[in-house]
Structure formats: C-alpha cells, structure tokens
Design an enzyme around this catalytic site. Sequence first.
Site, PDB file in Angstrom:
ATOM      1  N   GLU A 221       0.848  -1.191   0.000  1.00  0.00           N
ATOM      2  CA  GLU A 221       0.000   0.000   0.000  1.00  0.00           C
ATOM      3  C   GLU A 221       0.882   1.240   0.000  1.00  0.00           C
ATOM      4  O   GLU A 221       1.873   1.299   0.729  1.00  0.00           O
ATOM      5  CB  GLU A 221      -0.906   0.033   1.232  1.00  0.00           C
ATOM      6  CG  GLU A 221      -1.773   1.304   1.303  1.00  0.00           C
ATOM      7  CD  GLU A 221      -2.482   1.477   2.634  1.00  0.00           C
ATOM      8  OE1 GLU A 221      -3.551   0.871   2.797  1.00  0.00           O
ATOM      9  OE2 GLU A 221      -1.950   2.208   3.504  1.00  0.00           O
TER      10      GLU A 221
ATOM     11  N   TYR B 107      -6.887   6.829  -0.559  1.00  0.00           N
ATOM     12  CA  TYR B 107      -7.822   7.861  -1.036  1.00  0.00           C
ATOM     13  C   TYR B 107      -8.072   8.831   0.097  1.00  0.00           C
ATOM     14  O   TYR B 107      -8.288   8.405   1.239  1.00  0.00           O
ATOM     15  CB  TYR B 107      -9.121   7.133  -1.405  1.00  0.00           C
ATOM     16  CG  TYR B 107     -10.110   7.849  -2.280  1.00  0.00           C
ATOM     17  CD1 TYR B 107      -9.797   8.167  -3.587  1.00  0.00           C
ATOM     18  CD2 TYR B 107     -11.397   8.116  -1.820  1.00  0.00           C
ATOM     19  CE1 TYR B 107     -10.740   8.765  -4.418  1.00  0.00           C
ATOM     20  CE2 TYR B 107     -12.348   8.712  -2.644  1.00  0.00           C
ATOM     21  CZ  TYR B 107     -12.014   9.025  -3.943  1.00  0.00           C
ATOM     22  OH  TYR B 107     -12.955   9.599  -4.765  1.00  0.00           O
TER      23      TYR B 107
ATOM     24  N   ALA C 110      -9.863  11.511   2.650  1.00  0.00           N
ATOM     25  CA  ALA C 110     -11.182  11.523   3.274  1.00  0.00           C
ATOM     26  C   ALA C 110     -12.174  12.287   2.408  1.00  0.00           C
ATOM     27  O   ALA C 110     -11.916  13.412   1.989  1.00  0.00           O
ATOM     28  CB  ALA C 110     -11.111  12.152   4.665  1.00  0.00           C
TER      29      ALA C 110
ATOM     30  N   GLY D 265     -14.641   4.520   4.741  1.00  0.00           N
ATOM     31  CA  GLY D 265     -13.788   5.667   5.004  1.00  0.00           C
ATOM     32  C   GLY D 265     -14.191   6.408   6.263  1.00  0.00           C
ATOM     33  O   GLY D 265     -15.257   6.171   6.845  1.00  0.00           O
ATOM     34  N   ASP D 266     -13.321   7.306   6.707  1.00  0.00           N
ATOM     35  CA  ASP D 266     -13.582   8.107   7.904  1.00  0.00           C
ATOM     36  C   ASP D 266     -14.475   9.290   7.570  1.00  0.00           C
ATOM     37  O   ASP D 266     -14.342   9.914   6.510  1.00  0.00           O
ATOM     38  CB  ASP D 266     -12.264   8.624   8.494  1.00  0.00           C
ATOM     39  CG  ASP D 266     -11.352   7.489   8.935  1.00  0.00           C
ATOM     40  OD1 ASP D 266     -11.888   6.467   9.421  1.00  0.00           O
ATOM     41  OD2 ASP D 266     -10.125   7.621   8.791  1.00  0.00           O
TER      42      ASP D 266
ATOM     43  N   ALA E  35     -19.747   0.179   3.206  1.00  0.00           N
ATOM     44  CA  ALA E  35     -18.955  -0.170   2.026  1.00  0.00           C
ATOM     45  C   ALA E  35     -19.678  -1.184   1.145  1.00  0.00           C
ATOM     46  O   ALA E  35     -19.586  -1.124  -0.086  1.00  0.00           O
ATOM     47  CB  ALA E  35     -17.592  -0.724   2.455  1.00  0.00           C
TER      48      ALA E  35
ATOM     49  N   HIS F 153     -14.372  -3.809  13.624  1.00  0.00           N
ATOM     50  CA  HIS F 153     -14.337  -2.368  13.402  1.00  0.00           C
ATOM     51  C   HIS F 153     -14.703  -1.666  14.704  1.00  0.00           C
ATOM     52  O   HIS F 153     -15.621  -2.094  15.418  1.00  0.00           O
ATOM     53  CB  HIS F 153     -15.327  -1.992  12.297  1.00  0.00           C
ATOM     54  CG  HIS F 153     -15.173  -0.592  11.792  1.00  0.00           C
ATOM     55  ND1 HIS F 153     -15.656   0.506  12.484  1.00  0.00           N
ATOM     56  CD2 HIS F 153     -14.574  -0.090  10.681  1.00  0.00           C
ATOM     57  CE1 HIS F 153     -15.384   1.609  11.812  1.00  0.00           C
ATOM     58  NE2 HIS F 153     -14.726   1.274  10.708  1.00  0.00           N
TER      59      HIS F 153
ATOM     60  N   LYS G  33     -20.501  -8.071   2.174  1.00  0.00           N
ATOM     61  CA  LYS G  33     -19.483  -7.693   1.188  1.00  0.00           C
ATOM     62  C   LYS G  33     -19.230  -8.849   0.224  1.00  0.00           C
ATOM     63  O   LYS G  33     -19.101  -8.646  -0.994  1.00  0.00           O
ATOM     64  CB  LYS G  33     -18.181  -7.287   1.888  1.00  0.00           C
ATOM     65  CG  LYS G  33     -18.257  -5.976   2.644  1.00  0.00           C
ATOM     66  CD  LYS G  33     -16.924  -5.619   3.296  1.00  0.00           C
ATOM     67  CE  LYS G  33     -17.028  -4.305   4.065  1.00  0.00           C
ATOM     68  NZ  LYS G  33     -15.738  -3.908   4.688  1.00  0.00           N
TER      69      LYS G  33
ATOM     70  N   GLN H  64      -7.364  -4.926   8.197  1.00  0.00           N
ATOM     71  CA  GLN H  64      -6.757  -3.830   8.939  1.00  0.00           C
ATOM     72  C   GLN H  64      -5.473  -4.365   9.585  1.00  0.00           C
ATOM     73  O   GLN H  64      -5.314  -5.574   9.775  1.00  0.00           O
ATOM     74  CB  GLN H  64      -7.741  -3.334  10.001  1.00  0.00           C
ATOM     75  CG  GLN H  64      -7.224  -2.280  10.950  1.00  0.00           C
ATOM     76  CD  GLN H  64      -6.859  -0.990  10.236  1.00  0.00           C
ATOM     77  OE1 GLN H  64      -5.767  -0.897   9.701  1.00  0.00           O
ATOM     78  NE2 GLN H  64      -7.762  -0.022  10.235  1.00  0.00           N
TER      79      GLN H  64
END
Length: 285
Positions: A14, A46, A48, A105-106, A124, A148, A164, A175
């Site tokens: 990443e 990406y 926020a 995302g946050d 998501a 999460h 998903k 994560q």
Amino acid sequence: MAGAITQKNGYSFEVFPPKKDEEFPRAYEVLDALKALGPDFISVTYGAGGSRSKSTVELASYIQNTLHIDALAHMTCVGCKKEALLEVCRQLKENNVNHILALRGDRPKDMTDAQFAARDFAHANDMMAFLKEHTDFSIAGACYPEKHFESFSMESDLNHLKKKQEAGAAFLISQMFFDNDLFYVFREKLAKKGITIPVHAGIMPITAAKQLGTTVSLSGASIPNALSQLIATYGDDEKEMRKAGIDYAIRQIADLRANGLEDIHIYTMNKPDMATEIVQAVYGI
C-alpha cells in the site's frame, strides 16, 4: 468484467498519494523501487471524502500503465455522492485501472450530522453493490480481525463482511494487526460464517514509537506484550527501533505463512527501503 488480480508472489503493498504536487516525483521514485520487488499489486489510498481522488487516479495510472503492475485504487464512500463516484470510476477506466478497494472511510471533520445521515452509501457493501450494478470493476473489501471500532460486536462485523462477499467482493484486505493469534481466531470465525473469499493479512511495521499515537491508535488494533516491550526497549533509539520493528514484522509474516496464510499486504508508509528489507528476509528476493 475486469479480470482478477493474478497472485504470483503472495505479497502486495500500500502507498499513499502526496499532498502537494511538488512531492509527486518522490512518489514515483517510491513506486519504481517497489516495482523491483515484484508485488502482485500495489494499492493507493484515497483522501477523506475523496479529497485526493485525482492523486489516487494519477498514481494508480502510473502503477498500471508504466510499471505494468495491477493497481488497486482505494475508494471511500462516506462523503461521496453516486455521481461523483461514477466520475472517479470513469477516470480510472480511462487509465486502464480495473480494480477498486471499496471502503466506507472516515467521516470528514467538516461533515454535518445532517449530511452524514443523508449520505448515499451507509456502508462499504452498499457501494460495492452499486459498483457491481453500474461498472465492471473487480472489487476488494476491508476486514477487521479485532472488529471495526464502531461495530456493536464481532457478530455484527461478520454480518457486514458476509454482505461484502454477497455484494461481489473478490477478496478482503485486513486492517493492521500485531497479534497473529487474534488473526487465526478471526479466520476461524470467517469460516464458520461462510465467508470463503481470500483474506490478505495487512501488516504495518512499527519503526517509530510515535506510530502508536497516530496510525495504530486509529486502527483499534491491540498491542501485544511482545511489541510493547520492544517499544519500551528501543523507542528512544531511532535506528534500533527501526531495526527491531522491521524484525517484528518479518517474524509476524513468517509465522502467518507457516500457518497457511498465502497473501500479505504490507503498509509501506511510502518507505521502499523498509519494504525491501522485509521482502528480502521473508521471500529471499
């Protein structure tokens, strides 16, 4: 329909886009160095709410078209409207990028409660289903070995992961985590839930004590005693901390591979030298 990412060497990286235009040359140098290690793919984060989507597209294009490595473009949906999402998809397709990592995302700091409540995609998996209906991207998702931080329970988290898979996710990237035993328990829970798509283990080398107060604290990952002791011993010595942190990641990856985990995703923090040391030690490349 976009083809699946070819798994060859069993590891990927990443990177994140630069915040300033003048930093792009360095970003390309980082990618050139990572190419030499032969990763299966390189993912690009990406901003926020899509604040750096243009940068994501540019780096993903370089990875795909210049380096000829599969690019996995992160895409967050928490502050994104459907029209804006499809526009970024159009840009990615124009640049031959066929793979997306779909993330909630946050929540942007300037997003009001009303805007948050009215967002187009709550989760998501909602974005995944939308992308499957309107595009032909190959889509990956995220998973959280310790759940999460916003989930009510691990069971709730697993239910979202199942959605998903049902929405068409090709694989999952975890994560960061630092305790392999917790990951093995998580893997058993996935199997019992009927989640059968591949999981790539996300590994973040801790090379500076300050990471615990920034990146790691935001992830919700627990810190095992072995890592705590390592930081207590070497945290004030920059050189030794870097060495010890890389060694911890190497041992963590070696143990995962010994226990049947075939795919490792290394959060490089745009540090190709660190990635090189890990890959050379683990894979002999």
